[in-house]
Motif scaffolding. Structure first.
Motif, short mmCIF file in Angstrom:
data_model
loop_
_atom_site.label_atom_id
_atom_site.label_comp_id
_atom_site.label_asym_id
_atom_site.label_seq_id
_atom_site.Cartn_x
_atom_site.Cartn_y
_atom_site.Cartn_z
N VAL A 1 -16.34 63.18 -9.10
CA VAL A 1 -16.95 63.63 -7.85
C VAL A 1 -17.34 62.40 -7.03
CG1 VAL A 1 -18.87 64.90 -6.80
CG2 VAL A 1 -17.83 65.73 -8.92
N ASP A 2 -16.81 62.31 -5.82
CA ASP A 2 -17.14 61.20 -4.94
C ASP A 2 -18.43 61.49 -4.18
OD1 ASP A 2 -14.88 59.74 -5.63
OD2 ASP A 2 -13.64 60.74 -4.10
N PHE A 3 -19.19 60.44 -3.90
CA PHE A 3 -20.41 60.58 -3.12
C PHE A 3 -20.42 59.51 -2.04
CE2 PHE A 3 -24.78 59.10 -2.30
CZ PHE A 3 -25.32 60.26 -1.78
N GLU A 4 -20.64 59.93 -0.81
CA GLU A 4 -20.69 59.00 0.30
C GLU A 4 -22.03 59.13 1.02
OE1 GLU A 4 -17.44 59.39 2.95
OE2 GLU A 4 -15.90 59.08 1.42
N GLN A 5 -22.56 57.98 1.41
CA GLN A 5 -23.84 57.96 2.12
C GLN A 5 -23.75 56.91 3.22
OE1 GLN A 5 -28.13 58.26 0.39
NE2 GLN A 5 -27.60 56.11 0.36
N ILE A 6 -24.00 57.32 4.44
CA ILE A 6 -23.90 56.42 5.58
C ILE A 6 -25.30 56.21 6.16
CG2 ILE A 6 -22.92 56.10 7.89
CD1 ILE A 6 -20.65 57.98 7.01
N THR A 7 -25.69 54.96 6.28
CA THR A 7 -27.01 54.64 6.83
C THR A 7 -26.87 53.58 7.91
OG1 THR A 7 -27.39 52.88 5.20
CG2 THR A 7 -28.13 55.08 4.61
N ALA A 8 -27.86 53.49 8.76
CA ALA A 8 -27.96 52.44 9.77
C ALA A 8 -29.27 51.71 9.53
CB ALA A 8 -27.92 53.04 11.17
N GLY A 9 -29.21 50.45 9.24
CA GLY A 9 -30.40 49.70 8.85
C GLY A 9 -30.27 49.29 7.40
N GLU A 10 -30.48 48.01 7.14
CA GLU A 10 -30.22 47.47 5.80
C GLU A 10 -30.98 48.18 4.70
OE1 GLU A 10 -30.31 43.09 3.52
OE2 GLU A 10 -31.08 43.32 5.57
N TYR A 11 -32.21 48.55 4.99
CA TYR A 11 -33.05 49.16 3.96
C TYR A 11 -33.44 50.60 4.30
CZ TYR A 11 -33.44 44.41 2.17
OH TYR A 11 -33.16 43.18 1.67
N LYS A 12 -32.58 51.29 5.05
CA LYS A 12 -32.86 52.69 5.33
C LYS A 12 -32.91 53.50 4.04
CE LYS A 12 -33.46 56.46 7.64
NZ LYS A 12 -34.77 56.71 8.26
N ARG A 13 -32.08 53.15 3.09
CA ARG A 13 -32.11 53.77 1.78
C ARG A 13 -31.99 52.68 0.74
NH1 ARG A 13 -34.13 57.27 1.73
NH2 ARG A 13 -32.86 58.99 2.53
N THR A 14 -33.02 52.54 -0.12
CA THR A 14 -33.00 51.50 -1.15
C THR A 14 -32.40 52.04 -2.45
OG1 THR A 14 -35.30 52.07 -1.64
CG2 THR A 14 -34.91 50.19 -0.18
N LEU A 15 -33.04 53.08 -3.01
CA LEU A 15 -32.50 53.74 -4.20
C LEU A 15 -31.99 55.12 -3.82
CD1 LEU A 15 -35.08 52.82 -7.01
CD2 LEU A 15 -32.96 51.65 -6.37
N GLN B 1 -30.27 44.64 -5.33
CA GLN B 1 -30.96 44.39 -4.07
C GLN B 1 -31.84 45.59 -3.70
OE1 GLN B 1 -28.38 43.88 -0.69
NE2 GLN B 1 -30.01 43.06 0.62
N GLY B 2 -31.28 46.80 -3.86
CA GLY B 2 -32.03 48.01 -3.57
C GLY B 2 -33.23 48.17 -4.48
N ARG B 3 -33.03 47.87 -5.78
CA ARG B 3 -34.13 47.98 -6.74
C ARG B 3 -35.24 46.99 -6.40
NH1 ARG B 3 -29.62 48.11 -10.36
NH2 ARG B 3 -29.31 50.23 -11.22
N HIS B 4 -34.86 45.79 -6.03
CA HIS B 4 -35.84 44.76 -5.69
C HIS B 4 -36.66 45.18 -4.47
CE1 HIS B 4 -37.62 40.79 -5.23
NE2 HIS B 4 -37.28 40.82 -3.95
N LYS B 5 -36.00 45.73 -3.46
CA LYS B 5 -36.69 46.16 -2.26
C LYS B 5 -37.63 47.33 -2.56
CE LYS B 5 -37.66 46.59 2.12
NZ LYS B 5 -38.61 45.66 2.77
#
Length: 334
Positions: A204-218, A227-231
């Motif tokens: 199953v593929d999962f796609e997530q599109i965000t705008a902003g480097e840290y809009k979604r961390t985990l 990087q996401g975990r650290h943030k």
């Protein structure tokens, strides 16, 4: 037996039809009326009167006639003495999402409109293991309103005031707690499950599109990065820092580094760290205050929606009907 069963079914159908027609009529009438802006009301309970009634009832059953006569004479003189002020009592039992703050703000607003800062005070019976940061932050801010108005504020903890619950409690001028009440837990917790491996295993593929480097961390479904975990961790630590600063501001005598480890303590131990001021139950506090103050419990009661009221009414009717039919069937004999 068959007759009773058939009669019960007929009665159930008849009542159901009547209730349904009544519900439709109420809905039509309700829809034709303009909606009212008032969503609830403040209820006031005289706690001093309740304590006095309980005392009198006990004494009337335990004293002999001579002793009772003397007591009534003494009590008449005491009743002529006016209390020095009023104590407004609020009960707050908080859940994870802290939705109870909506009632708390109404209760506090009502108190502030009539309280005299020269002689009145507020007692909050608090019970909460904490929850969402923004919810308990607002709840603590509501208690700050009491202090800003110049009213002495006492928080009583009979069971638990931890994490967000302690964030609220620390605002008070005085914190009392029952001996085995749980206090502390000045820490922050954030957790999120990740199903990425399950999705990959099942193609199953999962796609997530965000705008902003840290809009979604985990993420729950994508593959998390270091990087996401650290943030995410830095955000949790920042929240913890704000929590510690808030507690230190309101309890400056605390050794914040010693108590802000996320640990909790029973009140007798917490007192050693200055997390609470006195070991005492809310009941003892009320009896103590009642000797000089007039006690009032303040509670905001939200009005139920029409559909909810109809649902409750219908369920009660059906339940009572079922009990009656069952009772008749059980009482019949072959």
């Amino acid at each position: 037996m068959a007759f009773l069963f058939e009669y019960g079914l007929f009665l159930a159908k008849a009542v159901t039809v009547v209730v349904a027609i009544g519900a439709i009529v109420v809905l039509i009438v309700g829809a034709s009326q303009k909606p009212k802006s008032k969503s609830g009301e403040i209820e006031i309970k005289d706690l001093s009167e309740e304590l006095a009634q309980a005392k009198e009832l006990f004494l009337h059953q335990t004293l002999d006639k001579k002793e009772l006569k003397a007591h009534l004479k003494e009590n008449k003189k005491a009743s002529e003495e006016k209390p020095q002020g009023q104590t407004f009592v609020i009960d707050f039992s908080g859940s994870l999402d802290a939705h109870e703050v909506s009632s708390l703000r109404e209760e506090i607003t009502a108190i502030l409109t009539i309280a005299n800062k020269e002689k009145d005070q507020v007692l909050v019976n608090l019970e909460s293991g904490g929850g969402v940061v923004h919810g308990y932050g607002l709840a603590a801010s509501q208690l700050i309103r009491i202090k800003q108005a110049g009213l002495p504020l006492t928080v009583s903890v009979d069971k638990v005031a931890a994490s967000g619950g302690y964030m609220m409690a620390c605002v008070a001028d005085k914190i009392i707690a029952a001996p085995f009440a749980i206090v502390g837990s000045i820490g922050v917790l954030a957790q999120i499950p990740n199903f990425n491996k399950i999705l990959k295993k099942n193609d199953v593929d999962f796609e997530q599109i965000t705008a902003g480097e840290y809009k979604r961390t985990l993420t729950m479904f994508g593959e998390n990065t270091e990087q996401g975990r650290h943030k995410f961790k830095s955000e949790v630590e920042h929240t913890h820092t704000l929590f510690k600063q808030f507690v230190s501001q309101h309890r400056p005598s605390l050794d914040i580094d010693k108590v802000a480890t996320g640990e909790h303590w029973f009140a007798t131990h917490a007192k050693e760290f200055d997390l609470v001021d006195e070991i005492k139950t809310s009941d003892d506090m009320l009896l103590e205050l009642n000797s000089t103050q007039q006690l009032y419990k303040v509670k905001y009661k939200a009005k139920k929606a029409l559909a909810e009221r109809l649902g409750v009414g219908l369920s009660v009717v059906v339940e009572k009907l079922g009990i009656k039919v069952l009772s008749r069937m059980q009482n019949s004999k072959f």
